[in-house]
Scaffold this motif. Structure first.
Motif, short mmCIF file in Angstrom:
data_model
loop_
_atom_site.label_atom_id
_atom_site.label_comp_id
_atom_site.label_asym_id
_atom_site.label_seq_id
_atom_site.Cartn_x
_atom_site.Cartn_y
_atom_site.Cartn_z
N THR A 1 -155.74 77.62 -15.93
CA THR A 1 -155.21 78.83 -15.69
C THR A 1 -154.95 79.22 -13.91
OG1 THR A 1 -156.65 79.53 -17.39
CG2 THR A 1 -156.28 81.20 -15.69
N LYS A 2 -153.78 79.89 -13.88
CA LYS A 2 -153.43 80.09 -12.48
C LYS A 2 -153.27 81.63 -12.33
CE LYS A 2 -151.25 75.93 -11.51
NZ LYS A 2 -150.05 75.08 -11.22
N GLY A 3 -153.74 82.30 -11.47
CA GLY A 3 -153.65 83.81 -11.35
C GLY A 3 -154.12 84.60 -12.40
N GLY A 4 -155.18 83.95 -13.16
CA GLY A 4 -155.70 84.83 -14.32
C GLY A 4 -154.72 84.72 -15.60
N ARG A 5 -153.72 83.88 -15.50
CA ARG A 5 -152.81 83.53 -16.49
C ARG A 5 -153.09 82.47 -17.12
NH1 ARG A 5 -148.24 85.94 -18.40
NH2 ARG A 5 -148.06 87.51 -16.85
N PRO A 6 -153.35 81.99 -18.43
CA PRO A 6 -153.65 80.82 -18.85
C PRO A 6 -152.40 80.08 -19.06
CG PRO A 6 -153.63 82.46 -20.83
CD PRO A 6 -153.64 83.30 -19.47
N PRO A 7 -152.40 78.81 -19.47
CA PRO A 7 -150.97 78.17 -19.58
C PRO A 7 -150.13 78.62 -20.94
CG PRO A 7 -152.97 76.76 -20.51
CD PRO A 7 -153.41 77.88 -19.45
N LYS A 8 -149.11 78.31 -20.92
CA LYS A 8 -148.23 78.47 -22.13
C LYS A 8 -148.55 77.87 -23.08
CE LYS A 8 -145.20 81.26 -19.88
NZ LYS A 8 -144.70 82.61 -20.45
N ARG A 9 -148.18 78.05 -24.51
CA ARG A 9 -148.52 77.43 -25.50
C ARG A 9 -148.25 75.88 -25.66
NH1 ARG A 9 -146.78 81.68 -30.18
NH2 ARG A 9 -148.61 83.07 -30.19
N GLN A 10 -147.03 75.73 -25.17
CA GLN A 10 -146.43 74.08 -25.12
C GLN A 10 -147.32 73.49 -24.29
OE1 GLN A 10 -142.20 73.86 -24.63
NE2 GLN A 10 -142.45 71.54 -24.88
N ALA A 11 -147.71 73.95 -22.95
CA ALA A 11 -148.37 73.28 -22.03
C ALA A 11 -149.54 73.00 -22.32
CB ALA A 11 -148.33 74.06 -20.76
N LEU A 12 -150.24 74.03 -23.01
CA LEU A 12 -151.69 74.02 -23.69
C LEU A 12 -151.99 72.71 -24.56
CD1 LEU A 12 -154.75 74.83 -23.75
CD2 LEU A 12 -153.91 76.40 -25.24
N LEU A 13 -151.02 72.74 -25.17
CA LEU A 13 -150.67 71.44 -26.55
C LEU A 13 -150.79 70.32 -25.78
CD1 LEU A 13 -150.22 70.74 -29.51
CD2 LEU A 13 -147.91 71.05 -28.80
N GLY A 14 -150.03 69.96 -24.80
CA GLY A 14 -150.11 68.83 -24.16
C GLY A 14 -151.47 68.39 -23.39
N LEU A 15 -152.25 69.53 -22.80
CA LEU A 15 -153.41 69.32 -22.37
C LEU A 15 -154.32 68.91 -23.32
CD1 LEU A 15 -153.46 72.50 -19.89
CD2 LEU A 15 -153.37 69.91 -19.16
N LEU A 16 -154.32 69.63 -24.57
CA LEU A 16 -155.40 69.20 -25.78
C LEU A 16 -155.10 68.10 -26.20
CD1 LEU A 16 -154.93 72.89 -27.65
CD2 LEU A 16 -156.87 71.88 -26.29
N ARG A 17 -153.86 67.59 -26.59
CA ARG A 17 -153.50 66.30 -26.90
C ARG A 17 -154.23 65.05 -25.95
NH1 ARG A 17 -148.52 65.12 -30.42
NH2 ARG A 17 -148.80 66.55 -32.45
N ASN A 18 -154.14 65.57 -24.84
CA ASN A 18 -154.37 64.46 -23.81
C ASN A 18 -155.98 64.85 -23.32
OD1 ASN A 18 -152.23 62.72 -23.29
ND2 ASN A 18 -151.13 64.48 -23.01
N GLY A 19 -156.58 65.66 -23.63
CA GLY A 19 -157.97 66.18 -23.36
C GLY A 19 -159.05 65.27 -24.13
N HIS A 20 -160.28 65.51 -23.58
CA HIS A 20 -161.51 65.04 -24.02
C HIS A 20 -162.63 65.99 -24.04
CE1 HIS A 20 -165.38 62.79 -24.11
NE2 HIS A 20 -164.80 62.21 -25.12
N TYR A 21 -163.36 66.34 -25.16
CA TYR A 21 -164.46 67.25 -24.96
C TYR A 21 -165.68 66.46 -25.64
CZ TYR A 21 -167.29 71.20 -25.74
OH TYR A 21 -168.44 72.34 -25.68
N LYS A 22 -166.72 66.30 -24.97
CA LYS A 22 -167.89 66.14 -25.43
C LYS A 22 -168.51 67.12 -26.38
CE LYS A 22 -172.32 63.09 -24.97
NZ LYS A 22 -171.61 62.15 -26.26
#
Length: 723
Positions: free
Chosen positions: A662-683
């Motif tokens: 998130t930058k300036g109170g604005r979350p990432p676009k859907r496509q950018a979030l998709l890339g973050l989720l696919r490469n992310g890890h959450y315990k």
């Protein structure tokens, strides 16, 4: 039909100016392109993020090589390709006509003569495919484009050399159910040769002549079974009056012979079987009905009328005069004006400006959303409601944080567990631009009905409870599977059995009432135990079999030492009662569909001791989930149901990756979030969440054991993952 380019699409690829989108899905997009010489081409472009995968790039390279080896007027020629580019691409000559599937759907079956001419030309294309040492392996109506001068065979994405065995191993079904051969249906590997394409051609021709596949419709499991065991349905396909060779029905029967040796070769179509339908040298072929010819003409006019599209938005010139805006920019401005005229006012104009300026800060009181598409009113509403409650609890806890960059809301769409209602529910969430990601849908049928729509919108969709392999039959860009597949969940059953002492064979009962679920669960266990040398005694019972005692008695007479049931809760209860009545007390195992109150109610004491695998935990028995369980009880006054904790974890995964970017109170676009989720890890409190970046499938283990004790399902912990 074509669609206009998106702002994120490139302006050109490999010397082709891109004019429109022809289709999207899987791992890439197909564009309509125009060369500098003015020739139109279909340009297939692979997403750059997937091109980094060596296996995928190798597969695409094989597709290019296969397509280039085929030279036939009835196969679409390759006009250019670069499989080594950052975004690999393949260009073929553009055919403006509809696919055979679209033509039959819209205009009905083709006349017998049209089908015979179609057969001759496609057989000629396959003759060249086979002469090049290839097997197409996916001959189906969607892969045949219609033109006035004849059809064109397309898509060599899964074509293989006839003697190649590296990817044609046993137990791998390749092709499209309903249009594949018995040898493909039974995954006979290297036995899938040129005769397999002839069988598929027979299925395609039967579809063209009757408007329906010769082995019906339904689940993949049912289609595979009918293809191997049933005779084709050729009702309504009549022989031509002047045919002295049995006509079209006889031709189809020969193509659809179960034994590959009994089918004609592609070459025999032209030399022996369809001589009277000779294709004239030059000139026009009058072979299609008038309404289909008109559809081809309309489609051609539409495509040929498309203008070029400027690659960038023009900037102001040095003397202060502004050049004309590009056509794409005009489209954006026109759509913005339409919003204003419709009453959108200043707010709508501001929203349009926000889209043009993604770096602008969001309004302080703006609330973004996480969506939940679920069955909230149908047969699986308990699961849907549990997911909705778990997700809502996570949102409420996030909003209570003082350091949050923005507030979130939960938006739900009830599809009632129906594939018919699912697209409307998905559309509601897709069109809501505040929705960052979606959890759901609840079951396989609803998920399969909407994954394509979410993919087009590049809206991340995280499946928590749906688990069939059908969800991975295509490689979606927006899909994230937050659990192991049904087949993977069933796998620890074999591992448990193989750990037991002794070599007694296992009984494996597949109940067709549970359709594809039962087939996938049974097959994975049969395959594993066969590979590891443990004998199996498999049996299959028809759907809705009430009296299972005869088959259970037969399995016990075979001397089984353990019993595996693949089916649903009601059928499992019948089997449990039959085993108890026969005095069998060996290991009795089944995957998670049987974890249902109905099993306990119907089986009674016979359920005691059954061991079950699942993709969800009982949070009341997991120390790491104690805080969640307490909060859930306080919030809802009830125990968390199946998948409530998993939904809670999944929302927290989305929150983690969204806040991070998130930058300036604005979350990432859907496509950018998709890339973050696919490469992310959450315990999480239920499992570790990570995904394969190439296809979004679950990368962890996440399978658990339950056992029936004292009339309830008792959570035992993680299931074994190694023999």
């Amino acid at each position: 039909m074509s669609e206009r380019l998106l702002p994120t699409d490139p302006a050109s690829i490999g010397g082709h100016r891109l004019l429109a989108r022809l289709g999207a899905g899987g791992m890439g997009v197909v564009y309509l392109g125009r060369t500098e010489a003015g020739a139109l081409a279909a340009v297939k472009v692979i997403q750059a993020e997937y091109a980094d995968e060596p296996d995928f790039r190798a597969r695409f390279r094989r597709e290019v090589e296969a397509a280039r080896r085929v030279t036939s007027p009835w196969a679409v020629p390759v006009t250019g390709a670069d499989p080594e580019a950052a975004a690999p691409w393949l260009a073929t000559a553009f055919v403006p006509g509809p696919s055979l599937e679209e033509a039959v759907t819209r205009h009905g079956p083709l006349p017998a003569r049209s089908v015979r001419v179609l057969a001759r030309m496609l057989a000629a294309a396959l003759r060249e495919v086979h002469a090049a040492g290839l097997v197409h392996r996916d001959v189906k109506p969607a892969n045949v484009l219609l033109a006035v001068d004849g059809p064109r065979l397309i898509d060599f994405g899964i074509a293989r050399a006839a003697d190649e065995t590296a990817i044609t191993s046993t137990d791998l079904v390749v092709g499209t159910p309903g249009f594949l051969s018995p040898e493909q249906a039974e995954a006979r590997g290297s036995a899938v040769g040129p005769p397999s394409d002839i069988f598929s051609l027979g299925c395609l021709l039967a579809y063209a002549a009757s408007g329906r596949p010769p082995f019906g419709t339904g689940t993949a499991d049912a289609l595979l079974y009918r293809t191997v065991h049933d005779e084709p349905d050729l009702a309504g396909i009549e022989a031509e009056e002047d045919a002295d060779d049995g006509g079209l029905p006889e031709l189809l029967r020969r193509c659809l012979a179960k034994d590959p040796a009994d089918r004609p070769t592609a070459g025999r179509f032209g030399t022996e079987l369809l001589v009277e339908d000779a294709i004239p040298e030059g000139g026009q072929i009058d072979w299609l009905p008038e309404d289909v010819v008109r559809a081809i003409a309309d489609r051609s006019s539409e495509m040929l009328a498309l203008p070029d599209i400027e690659p960038t938005v023009a900037e102001a010139s040095g003397d202060g005069e502004r050049t004309s805006p590009s056509r794409r920019r005009l489209l954006v401005l026109a759509s913005g004006a339409a919003v204003l005229l419709a009453g959108g006012g200043v707010a709508a104009w501001a929203a349009l400006r926000d889209e043009d300026d993604p770096g602008s800060p969001a309004p302080r009181d703006h609330r973004w959303a996480v969506g939940v598409q679920a069955d909230l009113s149908g047969a699986q509403r308990a699961v849907g409601e549990a997911q909705e409650r778990g997700a809502r609890l996570a949102i409420e806890q996030y909003n209570s944080r003082k350091d949050k960059p923005f507030e979130l809301v939960l938006k739900t769409a009830d599809d009632g567990g129906s594939a018919g209602r699912a697209p409307g529910a998905a559309k509601k969430l897709i069109q809501d631009t505040d929705v960052l990601a979606v959890l759901g849908p609840t079951n396989d049928e609803t998920a399969d009905a909407v994954l394509g729509a979410y993919d087009e919108a590049l809206l991340p969709v995280l499946c928590i409870s749906a688990g069939g392999l059908i969800l991975t039959s295509q490689q979606y860009r927006s899909f994230l599977h937050c659990r192991p597949s049904d087949a993977a969940v069933a796998l620890p059953i074999s591992i448990y059995v193989l750990r037991q002492k002794g070599k007694l064979r296992s009984g494996l009962l597949q109940d067709r009432t549970a359709r594809t679920y039962a087939q996938e669960s049974a097959s994975i266990n049969a395959i594993l135990m066969r590979k590891l040398g443990r004998p199996v005694y498999p049996r299959v019972i028809p759907a809705d079999t009430e009296d299972v005692r005869p088959v259970v008695a037969d399995m016990l007479r075979a001397g089984i030492g353990s019993f595996i049931y693949a089916g649903d809760a009601r059928g499992g209860a019948r089997v449990a009662r039959a085993l108890a009545a026969a005095g069998f007390d060996g290991p009795r195992l089944t995957p998670q569909a049987v974890i249902d109150p109905e099993f306990l109610k119907e089986a009674g004491k016979a359920a005691e001791g059954w061991l079950l695998t699942a993709s969800f935990v009982d949070p009341t028995a997991v120390p790491a989930a104690a805080a969640f369980t307490a909060a859930f009880r306080k919030r809802y006054g009830a125990e968390p149901g199946h998948y409530a904790a998993e939904a809670y974890d999944t929302v927290n995964l989305v929150v983690q990756e969204t806040v991070k970017a998130t930058k300036g109170g604005r979350p990432p676009k859907r496509q950018a979030l998709l890339g973050l989720l696919r490469n992310g890890h959450y315990k999480g409190i239920t499992k570790d969440f990570s995904f394969k970046p190439t296809d979004g499938t679950f990368a962890g283990w996440g399978v658990f054991l339950y056992q029936v004790e004292g009339g309830r399902f008792r959570f035992l912990g993680a299931a074994p993952s190694q023999v």
